[in-house]
Structure formats: C-alpha cells, structure tokens
Write a protein that holds these residues in place. Structure first.
Motif, PDB file in Angstrom:
ATOM      1  N   LEU A  28       0.845  -1.195   0.000  1.00  0.00           N
ATOM      2  CA  LEU A  28       0.000   0.000   0.000  1.00  0.00           C
ATOM      3  C   LEU A  28       0.875   1.237   0.000  1.00  0.00           C
ATOM      4  N   SER A  29       0.465   2.219  -0.795  1.00  0.00           N
ATOM      5  CA  SER A  29       1.097   3.520  -0.663  1.00  0.00           C
ATOM      6  C   SER A  29       0.120   4.604  -1.088  1.00  0.00           C
ATOM      7  N   GLY A  30       0.484   5.847  -0.791  1.00  0.00           N
ATOM      8  CA  GLY A  30      -0.396   6.953  -1.140  1.00  0.00           C
ATOM      9  C   GLY A  30       0.388   8.215  -1.392  1.00  0.00           C
ATOM     10  N   ILE A  31      -0.224   9.104  -2.141  1.00  0.00           N
ATOM     11  CA  ILE A  31       0.369  10.410  -2.431  1.00  0.00           C
ATOM     12  C   ILE A  31      -0.719  11.453  -2.241  1.00  0.00           C
ATOM     13  N   GLN A  32      -0.331  12.588  -1.699  1.00  0.00           N
ATOM     14  CA  GLN A  32      -1.309  13.661  -1.535  1.00  0.00           C
ATOM     15  C   GLN A  32      -1.616  14.330  -2.875  1.00  0.00           C
ATOM     16  N   MET A  88      -3.179   4.875  -3.364  1.00  0.00           N
ATOM     17  CA  MET A  88      -4.245   5.747  -2.889  1.00  0.00           C
ATOM     18  C   MET A  88      -3.947   7.218  -3.160  1.00  0.00           C
ATOM     19  N   ALA A 106      -4.344  10.429  -1.383  1.00  0.00           N
ATOM     20  CA  ALA A 106      -4.562  10.759   0.035  1.00  0.00           C
ATOM     21  C   ALA A 106      -5.184  12.155   0.166  1.00  0.00           C
ATOM     22  N   HIS A 154      -5.372  13.620   3.691  1.00  0.00           N
ATOM     23  CA  HIS A 154      -4.076  14.138   4.106  1.00  0.00           C
ATOM     24  C   HIS A 154      -3.818  15.523   3.516  1.00  0.00           C
ATOM     25  N   TYR A 165      -1.835  13.654  11.470  1.00  0.00           N
ATOM     26  CA  TYR A 165      -1.466  13.243  10.107  1.00  0.00           C
ATOM     27  C   TYR A 165      -0.812  11.855  10.048  1.00  0.00           C
ATOM     28  N   GLN A 192      -2.120   8.152   8.522  1.00  0.00           N
ATOM     29  CA  GLN A 192      -1.299   7.348   7.610  1.00  0.00           C
ATOM     30  C   GLN A 192      -1.151   5.912   8.127  1.00  0.00           C
ATOM     31  N   ASP A 238      -4.238   4.184   7.221  1.00  0.00           N
ATOM     32  CA  ASP A 238      -4.245   3.860   5.778  1.00  0.00           C
ATOM     33  C   ASP A 238      -3.526   2.545   5.507  1.00  0.00           C
ATOM     34  N   ILE A 239      -2.397   2.385   6.169  1.00  0.00           N
ATOM     35  CA  ILE A 239      -1.540   1.231   5.887  1.00  0.00           C
ATOM     36  C   ILE A 239      -2.097  -0.018   6.546  1.00  0.00           C
ATOM     37  N   VAL A 261       5.434  -0.931   2.025  1.00  0.00           N
ATOM     38  CA  VAL A 261       4.984   0.428   1.764  1.00  0.00           C
ATOM     39  C   VAL A 261       6.069   1.179   0.988  1.00  0.00           C
ATOM     40  N   VAL A 273       7.805   4.156  -0.341  1.00  0.00           N
ATOM     41  CA  VAL A 273       7.740   5.585  -0.020  1.00  0.00           C
ATOM     42  C   VAL A 273       9.106   6.231  -0.217  1.00  0.00           C
ATOM     43  N   GLN A 320       9.533   9.530   4.617  1.00  0.00           N
ATOM     44  CA  GLN A 320       8.385   8.884   5.255  1.00  0.00           C
ATOM     45  C   GLN A 320       8.782   7.783   6.247  1.00  0.00           C
ATOM     46  N   HIS A 353       7.292   7.937   9.698  1.00  0.00           N
ATOM     47  CA  HIS A 353       5.861   7.603   9.737  1.00  0.00           C
ATOM     48  C   HIS A 353       5.649   6.083   9.732  1.00  0.00           C
TER      49      HIS A 353
END
Ligand code: TRP
Ligand code: SF4
Length: 329
Positions: free
Chosen positions: A5-9, A38, A40, A43, A128, A132, A135-136, A144, A146, A150, A153
């Motif tokens: 899983l990963s995400g970006i704003q 994802m 985000a 976020h 924040y 996160q 999310d994970i 993850v 990143v 990160q 986090h």
C-alpha cells in the motif's frame, strides 16, 4: 500474495521526485503483489483546508499520473482515501490508544509546523501520521513504497500496531516495511530536496521548453567553478546527481571525467541533463494530458478501485471491532 500500500497527496502536479522516489516502485510492485495505491485527499486537507476547491482536480491529475506511469487498474487497486470511510474509523480508534508524545515528536510535524504559511495548529495536522498508520494497517499491508522522508511515519505505524496488539491481545496487523527506491533522494533545482513547497521542482507536466529553461537557467552547479577553464567537482554538483538519475551511463562517465579537467562547460552539461529529462518526461506528460481530457473515465477508475478497497478495509474493521469488544454495526 504480499500486500503493498502507498499513497500520495493530491496537492498540485507530481514532480520528478515523486517519479523516482515512489512511482517507479509502485509500477514494479504491482507485479507479483496485491497492490493498493491511494490518492490521500484527507491528508491534503490537513494543510490545504483553505483551498478545498483544488483537491478534486488534483485528485484527477494524480489518477492520470498513476495511469501514465504504467499503473494498471486491472492489476493494482487505485483508489481515493475519502471514498473509503473506514480509514476515518480506524484513525479514530487509534487516536484513543496513541500517546500524544508519539505524535509531537514526529520530525515532519515540527518542521512543517514551523515552515508552513497556513496555520497548522490543528488537531487533524497533529494526527497526520496516525491517519497514515490507519491507511496502511487497514489493508494489512506488508510493504509500503515511499520516499526517505516517510521512514519515521512507517516506524510510528509499526509502533501503533504493536501497541494495539499488546492492549487488545489480538494480532490483527502485520508490521509493514518501507520499500525505498535505489535513489530515494532527488535534489531540486537549488540542490535542496525536490519539493513543491521549495519551488525547486521539475514537474511531470512541464513542457520541453520549461524543462530546458529550468535546467539551463535555474539549476545550481558547483559554485566554486566560476570560469569555464576552472575544473569542477561533480561530487558536490546537483547537475551531476541528475545525470546519474536520468542520463545513459556513457554520459555519466563523460561528465565525471570532463568536468574535473574543465573539458565541458556547465551550460552544455546542463543542456545534456535537460535533454535526458525531456526524453523521460515528455512521453509521460503527453499521456497525462490525454487522460486528463477524459475526466469521467478517470473518476470511474477511482470509484471502481475505491469500491474494491472498501471491501478489504471493512473486513479489517470487523477484526478491529471484535478485538476492541465493540458491537457490530
Ligand atoms: N504521507 C505520505 C506523503 O506525504 C502520503 C501518504 C498518506 C502515504 N497515506 C499514506 C504514504 C500511506 C504511504 C502509505 O508522501
Ligand atoms: Fe556540475 Fe556539470 Fe558544471 Fe561539472 S560541468 S560543475 S557536473 S554542471
């Protein structure tokens, strides 16, 4: 199959730092893994709450970027954080068991609190990294991908998982590991880390002319090299970092030797970096623009992915509620 899983704003355009630091790993990991990527958007709200109108267009732009770099919605689940409300529920439950001091000592928190123009003295901004973690962990992710910034986090995420297991005597979450790219640090035009906030980024939607301008006119080089006849030192020059990232090996070797004996001028050297970057980015830019011309299709990709993500997230929440002796809704 291991889950990723990963995400970006979604905060404006993606830049070369996202490409090299994260997106290229996303593409690699969609093979042989159950990958979730994802947008985000919650976020983004933690600091852009005064610019809410920008978040949905940026969400579509990020989705277009996902597709342009080669993420395949048939293989990876591409989704929007705010379309999977279970993340908010898990964040709330984690907030009950997370000591405030864990959040206050997060380096990115202190740093951004001081440097941001928006007032970040909010509850949401402090939380924040906990959002996160939710999310994970809600996807029971193992890996993850990143950027280096990160890592803290991720460490917090593991600590939250351990605390949950200890408090409720139930092993619900695997402890996730970060996956870094070969080049987790990409310098910006000024030699500091590439970041939108520093205004030193090369964006994936920059045109060839913009890239050439940024490289030849704005990129910092070895400041001790004043005249073309002065030998330079590529080891301390951001331009050389870009060569290592984007130029073919023979160019890297050539610059490495010629710079040291003043055999190449900085302007020519920067022009070569610009051309290498354009070769890499221009095809992406064209794909991003083509996807953006079809916003309904982008939205559909995101809605389909979010429905799939929600299935996984809601099953985890059943385990979480059971562990915490909460009634089934
Ligand atoms: N904080 C991440 C960043 O700024 C974005 C993010 C949000 C994220 N949720 C995540 C990254 C979950 C990995 C996993 O880059
Ligand atoms: Fe940097 Fe290239 Fe100039 Fe050497 S020639 S100092 S590597 S820009």
């Amino acid at each position: 199959m291991q889950r990723v899983l990963s995400g970006i704003q979604p905060s404006g355009s993606q830049h070369v730092g996202h490409l090299v630091g994260a997106l290229e790993n996303y593409v690699k990991l969609q093979e042989g893994h159950d990958a979730f990527y994802m947008v985000a958007d919650w976020h983004a709200l933690t600091s852009k709450y005064e610019q809410v109108a920008e978040i949905w267009p940026s969400t579509l732009e990020l989705t277009a970027t996902f597709l342009a770099v080669g993420l395949d919605p048939g293989r990876a689940t591409l989704f929007s954080q705010s379309l999977v409300k279970e993340h908010a529920e898990l964040h709330l439950l984690f907030s009950m068991v997370t000591p405030l001091s864990w959040l206050e000592r997060v380096p990115t928190y202190k740093e951004k609190l001081q440097n941001s123009s928006a007032d970040l003295g909010s509850y949401g901004f402090l939380g924040y990294p906990l959002l996160q973690a939710a999310d994970i962990l809600i996807y029971k992710a193992h890996k993850v991908p990143v950027g280096e910034d990160q890592l803290f986090h991720l460490e917090l995420t593991r600590e939250v998982a351990r605390r949950f297991h200890f408090l409720f005597q139930a092993e619900v979450f695997p402890e996730p590991d970060a996956v870094l790219t070969k080049f987790p640090k990409v310098p910006g035009l000024d030699g500091r880390k590439m970041s939108k906030t520093y205004g030193n980024a090369i964006h994936l939607r920059d045109t060839p002319d913009e890239i050439t301008h940024k490289c030849t006119r704005q990129m910092a080089s070895d400041t001790n090299r004043i005249r073309k006849s002065d030998p330079g030192n590529p080891d301390i020059c951001p331009v050389f970092e870009f060569h290592k990232l984007f130029s073919p090996p023979e160019t890297v070797r050539m610059v490495d030797t010629e710079c040291r004996r003043a055999g190449i001028g900085c302007f020519d050297c920067k022009k070569k970096v610009a051309d290498a970057l354009i070769g890499r980015i221009e095809p992406l830019r064209q794909k991003i623009e083509a996807h953006l011309a079809r916003p309904d299709d982008l939205e559909q990709v995101l809605r389909d992915g979010s429905a799939r993500a929600r299935g996984v997230a809601s099953r985890t929440m059943e385990d979480v509620r059971a562990a915490m002796k909460l009634p089934r809704p």
